[in-house]
Design a protein around this motif. Sequence first.
Motif, PDB file in Angstrom:
ATOM      1  N   PRO A  33      69.834  36.449  38.055  1.00  0.00           N
ATOM      2  CA  PRO A  33      70.695  35.807  39.055  1.00  0.00           C
ATOM      3  C   PRO A  33      71.485  34.620  38.514  1.00  0.00           C
ATOM      4  CG  PRO A  33      68.429  35.118  39.363  1.00  0.00           C
ATOM      5  CD  PRO A  33      68.408  36.179  38.303  1.00  0.00           C
ATOM      6  N   ARG A  34      71.126  34.122  37.332  1.00  0.00           N
ATOM      7  CA  ARG A  34      71.801  32.926  36.814  1.00  0.00           C
ATOM      8  C   ARG A  34      73.282  33.229  36.598  1.00  0.00           C
ATOM      9  NH1 ARG A  34      69.247  30.170  32.770  1.00  0.00           N
ATOM     10  NH2 ARG A  34      71.198  29.429  31.855  1.00  0.00           N
TER      11      ARG A  34
ATOM     12  N   MET B  59      75.524  24.245  37.177  1.00  0.00           N
ATOM     13  CA  MET B  59      74.963  24.877  36.003  1.00  0.00           C
ATOM     14  C   MET B  59      74.561  26.325  36.326  1.00  0.00           C
ATOM     15  SD  MET B  59      75.078  22.746  33.455  1.00  0.00           S
ATOM     16  CE  MET B  59      76.738  22.410  34.106  1.00  0.00           C
ATOM     17  N   PRO B  60      74.356  27.158  35.307  1.00  0.00           N
ATOM     18  CA  PRO B  60      73.998  28.564  35.564  1.00  0.00           C
ATOM     19  C   PRO B  60      72.749  28.729  36.426  1.00  0.00           C
ATOM     20  CG  PRO B  60      74.688  28.305  33.289  1.00  0.00           C
ATOM     21  CD  PRO B  60      74.619  26.920  33.866  1.00  0.00           C
ATOM     22  N   GLU B  61      71.793  27.797  36.293  1.00  0.00           N
ATOM     23  CA  GLU B  61      70.565  27.885  37.091  1.00  0.00           C
ATOM     24  C   GLU B  61      70.802  27.554  38.562  1.00  0.00           C
ATOM     25  OE1 GLU B  61      69.605  26.826  32.838  1.00  0.00           O
ATOM     26  OE2 GLU B  61      71.008  26.086  34.364  1.00  0.00           O
ATOM     27  N   GLU B  62      71.971  27.015  38.871  1.00  0.00           N
ATOM     28  CA  GLU B  62      72.270  26.616  40.258  1.00  0.00           C
ATOM     29  C   GLU B  62      73.077  27.690  40.987  1.00  0.00           C
ATOM     30  OE1 GLU B  62      72.300  21.791  39.898  1.00  0.00           O
ATOM     31  OE2 GLU B  62      73.958  22.849  38.946  1.00  0.00           O
ATOM     32  N   TYR B  63      72.758  28.928  40.666  1.00  0.00           N
ATOM     33  CA  TYR B  63      73.446  30.077  41.267  1.00  0.00           C
ATOM     34  C   TYR B  63      73.319  30.099  42.782  1.00  0.00           C
ATOM     35  CZ  TYR B  63      68.710  31.988  41.420  1.00  0.00           C
ATOM     36  OH  TYR B  63      67.371  32.158  41.658  1.00  0.00           O
ATOM     37  N   GLU B  64      72.157  29.670  43.290  1.00  0.00           N
ATOM     38  CA  GLU B  64      71.949  29.710  44.737  1.00  0.00           C
ATOM     39  C   GLU B  64      72.794  28.651  45.447  1.00  0.00           C
ATOM     40  OE1 GLU B  64      69.843  31.604  48.034  1.00  0.00           O
ATOM     41  OE2 GLU B  64      70.568  32.127  46.035  1.00  0.00           O
ATOM     42  N   ILE B  65      73.027  27.516  44.800  1.00  0.00           N
ATOM     43  CA  ILE B  65      73.928  26.514  45.367  1.00  0.00           C
ATOM     44  C   ILE B  65      75.342  27.065  45.422  1.00  0.00           C
ATOM     45  CG2 ILE B  65      74.941  24.216  45.067  1.00  0.00           C
ATOM     46  CD1 ILE B  65      72.357  23.299  43.824  1.00  0.00           C
ATOM     47  N   HIS B  66      75.755  27.748  44.374  1.00  0.00           N
ATOM     48  CA  HIS B  66      77.100  28.344  44.360  1.00  0.00           C
ATOM     49  C   HIS B  66      77.235  29.360  45.493  1.00  0.00           C
ATOM     50  CE1 HIS B  66      80.901  29.790  42.881  1.00  0.00           C
ATOM     51  NE2 HIS B  66      80.410  30.999  42.650  1.00  0.00           N
ATOM     52  N   ARG B  67      76.215  30.176  45.687  1.00  0.00           N
ATOM     53  CA  ARG B  67      76.251  31.155  46.777  1.00  0.00           C
ATOM     54  C   ARG B  67      76.308  30.447  48.132  1.00  0.00           C
ATOM     55  NH1 ARG B  67      72.942  34.676  49.953  1.00  0.00           N
ATOM     56  NH2 ARG B  67      71.039  33.495  49.505  1.00  0.00           N
TER      57      ARG B  67
ATOM     58  N   GLU C  68      65.366  33.795  36.063  1.00  0.00           N
ATOM     59  CA  GLU C  68      66.409  32.794  35.828  1.00  0.00           C
ATOM     60  C   GLU C  68      66.443  32.319  34.376  1.00  0.00           C
ATOM     61  OE1 GLU C  68      66.144  29.514  38.549  1.00  0.00           O
ATOM     62  OE2 GLU C  68      65.379  30.786  40.149  1.00  0.00           O
ATOM     63  N   ALA C  69      65.397  32.563  33.641  1.00  0.00           N
ATOM     64  CA  ALA C  69      65.294  32.017  32.293  1.00  0.00           C
ATOM     65  C   ALA C  69      66.133  32.824  31.307  1.00  0.00           C
ATOM     66  CB  ALA C  69      63.836  32.002  31.852  1.00  0.00           C
ATOM     67  N   LEU C  70      66.678  32.126  30.322  1.00  0.00           N
ATOM     68  CA  LEU C  70      67.378  32.827  29.244  1.00  0.00           C
ATOM     69  C   LEU C  70      66.400  33.714  28.484  1.00  0.00           C
ATOM     70  CD1 LEU C  70      69.716  30.060  27.783  1.00  0.00           C
ATOM     71  CD2 LEU C  70      70.372  32.073  29.085  1.00  0.00           C
ATOM     72  N   GLY C  71      66.854  34.886  28.113  1.00  0.00           N
ATOM     73  CA  GLY C  71      66.004  35.808  27.386  1.00  0.00           C
ATOM     74  C   GLY C  71      65.155  36.699  28.261  1.00  0.00           C
ATOM     75  N   TRP C  72      65.219  36.506  29.596  1.00  0.00           N
ATOM     76  CA  TRP C  72      64.432  37.352  30.498  1.00  0.00           C
ATOM     77  C   TRP C  72      64.963  38.781  30.498  1.00  0.00           C
ATOM     78  CZ3 TRP C  72      66.341  40.020  34.775  1.00  0.00           C
ATOM     79  CH2 TRP C  72      65.388  40.648  35.577  1.00  0.00           C
TER      80      TRP C  72
ATOM     81  N   TYR D 168      57.855  26.190  37.822  1.00  0.00           N
ATOM     82  CA  TYR D 168      58.783  25.158  38.296  1.00  0.00           C
ATOM     83  C   TYR D 168      58.945  24.043  37.268  1.00  0.00           C
ATOM     84  CZ  TYR D 168      58.633  27.100  43.086  1.00  0.00           C
ATOM     85  OH  TYR D 168      58.739  27.900  44.195  1.00  0.00           O
ATOM     86  N   GLY D 169      57.911  23.815  36.485  1.00  0.00           N
ATOM     87  CA  GLY D 169      57.973  22.772  35.461  1.00  0.00           C
ATOM     88  C   GLY D 169      58.929  23.084  34.333  1.00  0.00           C
ATOM     89  N   THR D 170      59.417  24.331  34.282  1.00  0.00           N
ATOM     90  CA  THR D 170      60.408  24.700  33.258  1.00  0.00           C
ATOM     91  C   THR D 170      61.835  24.593  33.780  1.00  0.00           C
ATOM     92  OG1 THR D 170      60.436  27.066  33.837  1.00  0.00           O
ATOM     93  CG2 THR D 170      58.720  26.323  32.325  1.00  0.00           C
ATOM     94  N   GLY D 171      61.990  24.171  35.051  1.00  0.00           N
ATOM     95  CA  GLY D 171      63.328  23.971  35.603  1.00  0.00           C
ATOM     96  C   GLY D 171      63.929  25.196  36.254  1.00  0.00           C
ATOM     97  N   VAL D 172      63.157  26.244  36.461  1.00  0.00           N
ATOM     98  CA  VAL D 172      63.666  27.437  37.137  1.00  0.00           C
ATOM     99  C   VAL D 172      62.717  27.791  38.287  1.00  0.00           C
ATOM    100  CG1 VAL D 172      64.838  28.339  35.109  1.00  0.00           C
ATOM    101  CG2 VAL D 172      62.471  29.037  35.587  1.00  0.00           C
TER     102      VAL D 172
END
Length: 379
Positions: free
Chosen positions: A10-11, A358-366, A227-231, A218-222
């Motif tokens: 989703p990022r 940022m890419p992790e803030e996809y839900e804010i963009h939506r 949402e993580a790179l490499g997933w 959550y401690g990794t910021g996602v």
Amino acid sequence: MDDKRHPLSPRLDHCPEGLPRAAYLAQDWYDREMATLFARQWVCVGHLADFAPGTMRRASVGAAPVVVARGAGGEVSVWHNSCPHRGSELCRGEEEPLGKLIRCPYHAWSFAAGDGRLVSTAHAVPTADFDRSAHGLRPVAHRLWNGFLFLNLSADPGEIGSDVGLATLDNWPMDGLVTGHRWETDLACNWKSFWENYSECLHCPGIHPELCDMVPIYGTGVMGASEALGWTPDQPAPRALKPGAESWTMTGAPCGPVFPGLTAAERDAGYSFVTLWPSVYVVAHVDYVRSVRLVPLGPERTRLIAEWHFAPETLAQPGFDPAAVAAFAKIVMEQDGAASEMNQRGMRSPAFRAARLMPEEYEIHRFHQWVLRQMEDRP
């Protein structure tokens, strides 16, 4: 460049601009939201079981004051809290007794509580040109979802919408739950500021130490592994809660019997979120459910109302303290509120014009795109 993003993640694949500064500060922007977005969307006003039969209660849908009437038999009707005569409010207190009639406290006009028709004009004697049928109470659409009461000002409301399927909580005994604890606070921030904070976890490592301990990812910021790179989709989903924890309580232990209808996956997940913009999100755990409502009060004021809903047998446990169960989530929400207020204060600076997401803030963009669509003029 983000070249490790899987197409199913989703990022975001870019860093878009957010809403303009005026969206958080300007009275005219706020007024447009009330007249469009909040006038068209389903707004949650609470758990139906908390509206006692034989009472009427004030509520608000955006800028519109309304009255929720619940008859002695449990039937529900909702009306604009304004008398068709001269506009006086009908329900003055937070909650008032209700019989068969709703009587205006100003000139004593009376209306049938069930269908809103005008029954009496009291001391006024209308002339022949007065059409009684055109001067009943103005109705407000209402619907129930999982025990929660939703209102809509539109004459032609659509379906209730959520970020996940409305059947997500079907295995929880939602209609039989009882509100055991309530926490209400006013925040010095725009209503969207809190929703944005809710919609990302980049802030979690620095703001939520207790939550990051309970939910390690959550401690990794996602918010989730995807949402993580490499997933990649073939990676096994990690367990959400820390080892030994089953629910969001201070100890991680369930506060009472685990709901019997849950699947193994629902129990392992530890929590299931359902987000229903613009007014509420619901978090279902294995032992209780929490609802959090947002009520806009102005461009920089928002009321947050959190309620914890339990099975009757859980509340009946000797020595059971619902406030102790609520303590964990209350810590998190107080931190979220402080972060939202901090963000709001910073946006007052003339140097701020719009966020760069940022890419992790996809839900804010939506969320931003949804807000703008809802504010568009329509026929």
